[in-house]
Enzyme design. Structure first.
Site: not given
Length: 179
Positions: A107-109
């Site tokens: 995801c936003h990692g």
């Protein structure tokens, strides 16, 4: 210490982490015989997830070194936006990449990897919301449930977690096989 003796995997944690993207990997790692270590800015502090579920860190990442771990998993949520501003987080991420150990983000990692400047030339995915950030950092972005490129594993969202963790475990197991 020989890398084959390592069973510890670092997982970054900070307030506003995505619960499923932290807890699912943690439990899958435990089931597979690995030791997940939740690493936040402070040791033994409780961090609140996006939906209010708490996670207590095992250690401060300021006290940890890449050499003591087999890999790194970076959950999404809004935590990566906070963590990518911390030099120690970026340094750890770079060291995992330089050592060719697992660096997995969902995801936003991927924001952390982009800020650490380790994505150039890597094929990867993420939530579409950070696609431009990854592309501008040099990544070859694709919209697929899981992408494995060398030691990097990436996925888009919680629905991809089974494939994400399957790929992470494959990379981890291949790194501890006898040479």
């Amino acid at each position: 210490m020989d890398v084959r003796d390592l069973r510890r995997v670092m997982i970054f944690v900070e307030d506003l982490y995505e619960e499923m993207e932290l807890w699912y990997p943690k439990y899958r790692l435990e089931e597979a015989g690995f030791e997940p270590v939740l690493a936040g800015p402070e040791a033994r502090r409780t961090y609140q997830g996006k939906h209010g579920y708490p996670a207590r860190s095992d250690a401060s990442f300021y006290d940890l070194e890449e050499r003591d771990f087999l890999g790194l998993i970076i959950p999404g949520g809004f935590a990566p936006d906070k963590l990518r501003r911390i030099p120690k987080v970026l340094d750890l991420t770079r060291k995992f990449m330089q050592a060719r150990k697992l660096v997995a983000h969902i995801c936003h990692g991927g924001w952390i990897c982009a800020s650490a400047e380790v994505v150039s030339g890597f094929r990867m995915t993420s939530t579409p919301g950070i696609k431009d950030d990854l592309v501008h950092a040099g990544a070859l972005w694709v919209d697929e449930p899981v992408v494995v490129d060398r030691n990097m594993v990436s996925s888009r969202r919680p629905d991809d977690l089974p494939l994400f963790m399957g790929a992470c475990l494959e990379v981890l197991e291949s790194s501890i096989l006898p040479f």
